[in-house]
Design a protein around this motif. Structure first.
Motif, PDB file in Angstrom:
ATOM      1  N   SER A 226       0.865  -1.175   0.000  1.00  0.00           N
ATOM      2  CA  SER A 226       0.000   0.000   0.000  1.00  0.00           C
ATOM      3  C   SER A 226       0.898   1.220   0.000  1.00  0.00           C
ATOM      4  CB  SER A 226      -0.894   0.016   1.251  1.00  0.00           C
ATOM      5  OG  SER A 226      -0.092   0.181   2.423  1.00  0.00           O
ATOM      6  N   ALA A 227       0.300   2.400  -0.184  1.00  0.00           N
ATOM      7  CA  ALA A 227       1.094   3.631  -0.156  1.00  0.00           C
ATOM      8  C   ALA A 227       1.753   3.814   1.203  1.00  0.00           C
ATOM      9  CB  ALA A 227       0.214   4.829  -0.504  1.00  0.00           C
ATOM     10  N   ASP A 228       1.004   3.544   2.273  1.00  0.00           N
ATOM     11  CA  ASP A 228       1.585   3.641   3.619  1.00  0.00           C
ATOM     12  C   ASP A 228       2.725   2.649   3.792  1.00  0.00           C
ATOM     13  OD1 ASP A 228       0.203   5.695   5.134  1.00  0.00           O
ATOM     14  OD2 ASP A 228      -1.589   4.478   4.907  1.00  0.00           O
ATOM     15  N   GLY A 229       2.547   1.449   3.226  1.00  0.00           N
ATOM     16  CA  GLY A 229       3.589   0.436   3.325  1.00  0.00           C
ATOM     17  C   GLY A 229       4.853   0.837   2.589  1.00  0.00           C
ATOM     18  N   VAL A 230       4.696   1.460   1.417  1.00  0.00           N
ATOM     19  CA  VAL A 230       5.859   1.939   0.673  1.00  0.00           C
ATOM     20  C   VAL A 230       6.571   3.030   1.465  1.00  0.00           C
ATOM     21  CG1 VAL A 230       6.641   3.110  -1.418  1.00  0.00           C
ATOM     22  CG2 VAL A 230       4.899   1.325  -1.568  1.00  0.00           C
ATOM     23  N   ILE A 231       5.791   3.968   2.019  1.00  0.00           N
ATOM     24  CA  ILE A 231       6.390   5.048   2.806  1.00  0.00           C
ATOM     25  C   ILE A 231       7.128   4.485   4.016  1.00  0.00           C
ATOM     26  CG2 ILE A 231       5.788   6.976   4.327  1.00  0.00           C
ATOM     27  CD1 ILE A 231       3.670   7.743   2.191  1.00  0.00           C
ATOM     28  N   ALA A 232       6.576   3.455   4.626  1.00  0.00           N
ATOM     29  CA  ALA A 232       7.264   2.813   5.754  1.00  0.00           C
ATOM     30  C   ALA A 232       8.613   2.258   5.316  1.00  0.00           C
ATOM     31  CB  ALA A 232       6.397   1.705   6.347  1.00  0.00           C
ATOM     32  N   GLN A 233       8.663   1.642   4.134  1.00  0.00           N
ATOM     33  CA  GLN A 233       9.922   1.122   3.629  1.00  0.00           C
ATOM     34  C   GLN A 233      10.904   2.254   3.306  1.00  0.00           C
ATOM     35  OE1 GLN A 233      10.929  -2.193   3.403  1.00  0.00           O
ATOM     36  NE2 GLN A 233       9.080  -2.417   4.634  1.00  0.00           N
ATOM     37  N   ILE A 234      10.394   3.343   2.737  1.00  0.00           N
ATOM     38  CA  ILE A 234      11.242   4.506   2.459  1.00  0.00           C
ATOM     39  C   ILE A 234      11.892   5.008   3.746  1.00  0.00           C
ATOM     40  CG2 ILE A 234      11.239   6.933   1.747  1.00  0.00           C
ATOM     41  CD1 ILE A 234       8.957   6.194  -0.215  1.00  0.00           C
ATOM     42  N   ARG A 235      11.069   5.128   4.801  1.00  0.00           N
ATOM     43  CA  ARG A 235      11.605   5.647   6.071  1.00  0.00           C
ATOM     44  C   ARG A 235      12.600   4.667   6.693  1.00  0.00           C
ATOM     45  NH1 ARG A 235       6.776   8.440   8.092  1.00  0.00           N
ATOM     46  NH2 ARG A 235       6.173   9.854   6.403  1.00  0.00           N
ATOM     47  N   GLU A 236      12.332   3.359   6.564  1.00  0.00           N
ATOM     48  CA  GLU A 236      13.277   2.390   7.111  1.00  0.00           C
ATOM     49  C   GLU A 236      14.629   2.487   6.428  1.00  0.00           C
ATOM     50  OE1 GLU A 236      12.090  -1.617   7.724  1.00  0.00           O
ATOM     51  OE2 GLU A 236      10.082  -1.102   8.434  1.00  0.00           O
ATOM     52  N   LEU A 237      14.609   2.816   5.149  1.00  0.00           N
ATOM     53  CA  LEU A 237      15.864   2.934   4.409  1.00  0.00           C
ATOM     54  C   LEU A 237      16.541   4.282   4.622  1.00  0.00           C
ATOM     55  CD1 LEU A 237      14.949   1.365   0.938  1.00  0.00           C
ATOM     56  CD2 LEU A 237      16.298   0.317   2.748  1.00  0.00           C
ATOM     57  N   THR A 238      15.748   5.361   4.639  1.00  0.00           N
ATOM     58  CA  THR A 238      16.341   6.703   4.583  1.00  0.00           C
ATOM     59  C   THR A 238      16.196   7.502   5.870  1.00  0.00           C
ATOM     60  OG1 THR A 238      14.323   7.716   3.668  1.00  0.00           O
ATOM     61  CG2 THR A 238      15.911   6.794   2.106  1.00  0.00           C
ATOM     62  N   GLY A 239      15.495   6.958   6.865  1.00  0.00           N
ATOM     63  CA  GLY A 239      15.424   7.643   8.149  1.00  0.00           C
ATOM     64  C   GLY A 239      14.009   7.977   8.572  1.00  0.00           C
ATOM     65  N   GLU A 240      13.778   7.856   9.871  1.00  0.00           N
ATOM     66  CA  GLU A 240      12.463   8.154  10.437  1.00  0.00           C
ATOM     67  C   GLU A 240      12.316   9.661  10.688  1.00  0.00           C
ATOM     68  OE1 GLU A 240      10.273   5.945  10.441  1.00  0.00           O
ATOM     69  OE2 GLU A 240      11.411   4.088  10.316  1.00  0.00           O
ATOM     70  N   VAL A 241      11.092  10.063  11.007  1.00  0.00           N
ATOM     71  CA  VAL A 241      10.769  11.479  11.165  1.00  0.00           C
ATOM     72  C   VAL A 241      10.768  11.838  12.651  1.00  0.00           C
ATOM     73  CG1 VAL A 241       9.035  13.257  10.725  1.00  0.00           C
ATOM     74  CG2 VAL A 241       9.334  11.364   9.096  1.00  0.00           C
ATOM     75  N   PRO A 242      11.621  12.750  13.078  1.00  0.00           N
ATOM     76  CA  PRO A 242      11.581  13.171  14.486  1.00  0.00           C
ATOM     77  C   PRO A 242      10.356  14.038  14.766  1.00  0.00           C
ATOM     78  CG  PRO A 242      13.162  14.504  13.283  1.00  0.00           C
ATOM     79  CD  PRO A 242      12.660  13.458  12.315  1.00  0.00           C
ATOM     80  N   MET A 243       9.980  14.136  16.011  1.00  0.00           N
ATOM     81  CA  MET A 243       8.878  15.014  16.389  1.00  0.00           C
ATOM     82  C   MET A 243       9.307  16.474  16.272  1.00  0.00           C
ATOM     83  SD  MET A 243       6.031  13.453  17.194  1.00  0.00           S
ATOM     84  CE  MET A 243       5.120  14.583  18.257  1.00  0.00           C
ATOM     85  N   MET A 244       8.455  17.275  15.654  1.00  0.00           N
ATOM     86  CA  MET A 244       8.641  18.725  15.637  1.00  0.00           C
ATOM     87  C   MET A 244       8.109  19.283  16.954  1.00  0.00           C
ATOM     88  SD  MET A 244       9.849  19.438  12.567  1.00  0.00           S
ATOM     89  CE  MET A 244       9.747  19.131  10.805  1.00  0.00           C
ATOM     90  N   PRO A 245       8.550  20.476  17.355  1.00  0.00           N
ATOM     91  CA  PRO A 245       7.981  21.071  18.565  1.00  0.00           C
ATOM     92  C   PRO A 245       6.488  21.342  18.406  1.00  0.00           C
ATOM     93  CG  PRO A 245       9.378  22.653  17.412  1.00  0.00           C
ATOM     94  CD  PRO A 245       9.590  21.331  16.753  1.00  0.00           C
ATOM     95  N   LEU A 246       5.760  21.226  19.495  1.00  0.00           N
ATOM     96  CA  LEU A 246       4.315  21.469  19.471  1.00  0.00           C
ATOM     97  C   LEU A 246       3.988  22.832  18.886  1.00  0.00           C
ATOM     98  CD1 LEU A 246       1.360  20.823  20.263  1.00  0.00           C
ATOM     99  CD2 LEU A 246       1.892  21.669  22.562  1.00  0.00           C
ATOM    100  N   TRP A 247       4.752  23.866  19.279  1.00  0.00           N
ATOM    101  CA  TRP A 247       4.440  25.229  18.831  1.00  0.00           C
ATOM    102  C   TRP A 247       4.547  25.377  17.319  1.00  0.00           C
ATOM    103  CZ3 TRP A 247       8.152  27.702  16.058  1.00  0.00           C
ATOM    104  CH2 TRP A 247       9.497  27.342  16.279  1.00  0.00           C
ATOM    105  N   SER A 248       5.352  24.508  16.661  1.00  0.00           N
ATOM    106  CA  SER A 248       5.542  24.648  15.214  1.00  0.00           C
ATOM    107  C   SER A 248       4.291  24.274  14.427  1.00  0.00           C
ATOM    108  CB  SER A 248       6.728  23.800  14.753  1.00  0.00           C
ATOM    109  OG  SER A 248       6.437  22.418  14.814  1.00  0.00           O
TER     110      SER A 248
END
Length: 816
Positions: A226-248
């Motif tokens: 699925s699209a979500d599954g592909v994105i999960a694979q992309i992140r596993e290869l190229t890096g996960e997304v850190p949390m941005m600050p709440l105020w942002s």
């Protein structure tokens, strides 16, 4: 008999010959394709993702990916040879076949269903002289089905949802951010790991990538189902997304530009006086002084007389500040003088071209501004050392990294011969953004974990999501046509796996609406309508930021309370803040579960083929369908020629005799919205209930755009606030939309540090059982300093039923 024995021996020798053409490695195979005179290596990273590396026969290439940070692993792949000599690699989810005769790869699901095939490659390697180095232009074609949807490539301004039937040269630019990656409705993705100028072609014969420079063909095949599954694979290869600050995730106000410290602080004061929610003020360029001091990372403009006091004043009003920094330096700056003797500056023509402010540039006074070599670790160290001492230590909250392509004017072929730390500029030009953004992120993380990195930047390349960056769509023109293109641009960018994206609300170049003086666009109904609709769209983007040139963007220039344009702008911001618990919890889903904010409709409704090419609606999170108003309803659409990069600065602002007429913005209008099939929907504003799979004519007003909620959704509504952390979330409304079972996890943490990485956060799971009409609020998981020990939840359903309960962290069941 002897003939039969000889025949069997020859067959055995033939099979033996096939088997000797490849060897197994710890993570895959290596094979030689004699007919094509190249070697192939396949490296598996997990059962769903693999790398294909092709090199000219006998050549060894050592290449470290800029984007991919994962390492290949022993993935339990079963390897065998078929009767015709094909190498067959099987995982739990994929069957990958290499034809040893013609070198083509075929990718199939575990049940044998074909996903993608390589085309036989007769032009894989074409000799190329790269600044004296013998290398190649590299090409790989694929066979895709006519019916499948292909998406991605970054942020393009072509207005297309599907990236099909096109030829596109992928080069970083002001308003286009490119990454050579696409994903398919079949549930797979392909990342072409090359950083030079690359041509993407999709037609009846092929879907292909061709890069001007490459020592090897290097790409990754990822299957997610699925699209979500592909994105999960992309992140596993190229890096996960850190949390941005709440105020942002609150509202950010900007413009080109606040010209003094007093003006910058004064805008925040004005917003607070008017009661307009605001979390961040952004300072654009030239706080450093003249162009010879370009990007000095120091406040040398006398109108910014006490920067520490400025930042402290903004903090004292419970707001944050972000500031513009660039990838280039003027010759009078300290960074320039530190970088130049080490050979860490490029000799390319960049912005600004003149040392004297104004447009067009006066080339009799060249600025001498030069771009720094962000590929060099030493250069990135120097960059941060000056940024840290000059600005960060004053208490600055975030970075607006402009011109991270970088700007490159009147370019010559010889410009790309320049040797960077990683090779010729020609060979790595598209990766410049990830290098410069990554340098700031890594250094700030090393400096402190008490303040989350937030970087607003004009360019992005795959992998940049791991660096706390939010890419915006550049200096786009203020027109309805350009506004419409931002939807598809943002959705396709998100489909590359980079979830944080935004645009200049109202468009950047708005000078064509100034018909009666330099500020008349604020009173021009044509621009007022466009600005309102763009701001409303911004309420449903990962960052909500108003910015632009030629006319002010602060809301108080557009009227006052009780007037339709002003009220519509303020209402959009208040709607954003009311959804903050939903938005921040979605941010956690993005970071923790590899999800996406802006979701093309096919991501959630793949079985409804009508959604595959819809580019004027999208899901924001997994509950809310957003249908921005993308056509003028009250005024004519002003026709504009598409500006080339930076042409907008040359727009002549003069009275063209057009009168500013009166428009009745109070009248209701209507538009058509498509509701995807497979579920039922609620109108967010009226709670009316609709079946999916239909085109629906809906009523709009100036202060409302069509919003629909998917049945089974749970949406928490936050308090009325002036900034994100003004009030605790101790009395939330929980809107439940019956019609299907549903789940939601309310996420909370300390808001602006990295303690969540060590487990300092809470999750409150919520589950709706549609059969029993019961909401179960599960026991709270986790803890952090300052968390609530008790709170109230008011559970509401669209029919008006509501129940208020006290929640103390233990499981509670609410029967509706």
């Amino acid at each position: 008999m002897r003939k039969r024995v000889l025949f069997l021996a020859l067959c055995f020798m033939s099979a033996f010959a096939w088997s000797q053409k490849y060897s197994q490695t710890e993570t895959g195979i290596k094979a030689s394709i004699s007919d094509k005179q190249y070697d192939v290596e396949v490296q598996w990273f997990n059962p769903n993702s693999l790398r294909v590396l092709k090199t000219p026969a006998g050549k060894t290439v050592e290449k470290n990916s800029i984007s991919v940070i994962a390492k290949p692993e022993k993935s339990g792949i079963k390897i065998s040879t078929s009767d015709n000599g094909d190498i067959v690699m099987k995982s739990n989810s994929l069957i990958v076949t290499l034809n040893q005769k013609n070198g083509t790869m075929t990718y199939a699901k575990a049940d044998g269903t074909i996903l993608l095939k390589e085309l036989e490659n007769n032009k894989a390697f074409t000799p190329f002289n790269d600044a004296g180095k013998s290398t190649y232009t590299v090409y790989q074609g694929f066979q895709t089905d006519k019916e499948e949807g292909l998406y991605g490539l970054g942020q393009l301004q072509n207005g297309q949802m599907m990236q099909r039937n096109m030829t596109k040269e992928l080069i970083q630019g002001n308003i286009e951010d490119v990454s050579p990656i696409f994903q398919s409705t079949k549930g797979y993705g392909v990342f072409w790991d090359n950083y030079s100028a690359t041509t993407y072609t999709d037609n009846e014969k092929e879907t292909s990538f061709s890069s001007i420079v490459g020592d090897c063909i290097d790409y990754y095949f990822m299957y997610g189902g699925s699209a979500d599954g592909v994105i999960a694979q992309i992140r596993e290869l190229t890096g996960e997304v850190p949390m941005m600050p709440l105020w942002s995730y609150g509202f950010m106000q900007s413009k080109e530009r606040y010209k003094s410290q007093d003006e910058t602080v004064g805008i925040v004061k004005k917003y607070r006086e008017l009661g307009i929610p605001l979390d961040c003020i952004i300072q654009d360029w030239q706080y450093w002084g003249n162009n010879y001091l370009w990007n000095a990372m120091d406040f040398q403009n006398p109108l910014f007389y006490n920067p520490k006091e400025m930042i402290d004043s903004i903090h004292g009003m419970n707001a944050h500040m972000m500031i513009s920094i660039w990838s280039s330096f003027g010759p009078a700056t300290k960074p320039y003088r530190a970088l130049d003797p080490k050979g860490l500056l490029f000799n390319i023509e960049t912005w600004p071209q003149s040392g004297i402010e104004g447009w067009p540039p006066n080339m009799e006074y060249p600025s001498g501004v030069r771009v720094y070599d962000a590929y060099s670790p030493e250069a990135r160290d120097i960059y941060w050392n000056h940024l840290n001492k000059g600005i960060f230590q004053l208490g600055m909250d975030g970075w607006w990294m402009d011109s991270t392509e970088p700007d490159h004017f009147n370019w010559k072929d010889s410009d790309f011969d320049h040797q960077t730390y990683l090779g010729s500029y020609r060979s790595v030009r598209n990766a410049y953004p990830i290098m410069t953004v990554g340098g700031v992120y890594d250094h700030q993380r090393a400096e402190t974990s008490d303040k989350r990195v937030i970087i607003l930047t004009r360019s992005g390349f795959l992998g940049q999501q791991r660096y706390g960056s939010n890419v915006w769509s550049g200096d786009v023109q203020s027109s309805w046509d350009m506004f419409r293109k931002q939807i598809t641009a943002g959705l396709n960018f998100s489909l590359t796996g980079m979830p944080h994206w935004n645009s200049d609300l109202g468009g950047f170049f708005a000078g064509s609406y100034n018909t009666n003086g330099s500020t008349s666009a604020t009173k021009n109904p044509m621009y007022q309508e466009l600005y309102v609709r763009w701001v409303q769209f911004g309420a449903f983007c990962p960052m909500m930021r108003s910015h632009g040139a030629d006319t002010p963007r602060e809301f108080f220039w557009y009227g006052k309370a009780g007037e339709p344009v002003y009220d519509a702008l303020v209402d959009a911001v208040k709607l954003r803040y009311s959804l903050m618990p939903y938005l921040y919890s979605t941010a956690w889903d993005v970071s923790h579960n590899q999800s996406t904010f802006m979701r093309a409709l096919f991501m959630d409704f793949i079985n409804d083929k009508k959604t595959w090419n819809i580019g004027n609606e999208y899901m924001f999170g997994k509950a809310i369908l957003v249908a921005p108003v993308l056509h003028a309803q009250y005024t004519p659409e002003q026709k504009q020629d598409l500006l080339k990069e930076n042409e907008g600065w040359g727009q002549v602002k003069k009275d063209n005799g057009t009168a500013i007429w009166s428009v009745d913005f109070t009248q209701p209008k209507d538009m058509e919205v498509y509701l995807p099939s497979g579920c039922k929907w609620y109108d967010y504003w009226t709670n009316e209930y609709y079946e999916g799979g239909q085109n629906l004519k809906v009523t709009t007003t100036l202060n409302k755009i069509p919003l629909f909620v998917r049945a089974g959704s749970i949406i928490p509504i936050g308090p009325d606030v002036q900034y994100t952390n003004e009030k605790k979330w101790d009395n939330l409304i929980i809107n439940v939309y019956p019609g299907a079972d549903g789940t939601f996890t309310l996420y909370e943490d300390e808001g602006d540090n990295y303690n969540y990485e060590s487990g300092a956060y809470t999750e409150i799971p919520m589950t709706w059982n549609d059969t029993s009409h019961t909401l179960t609020i599960g026991s709270k998981k986790g803890s952090y300093n300052g968390m609530l020990s008790e709170r109230k939840f008011t559970v509401r359903t669209p029919n008006g039923n509501e129940k208020t309960i006290t929640y103390k962290g233990k499981k509670v069941t609410v029967k509706m």
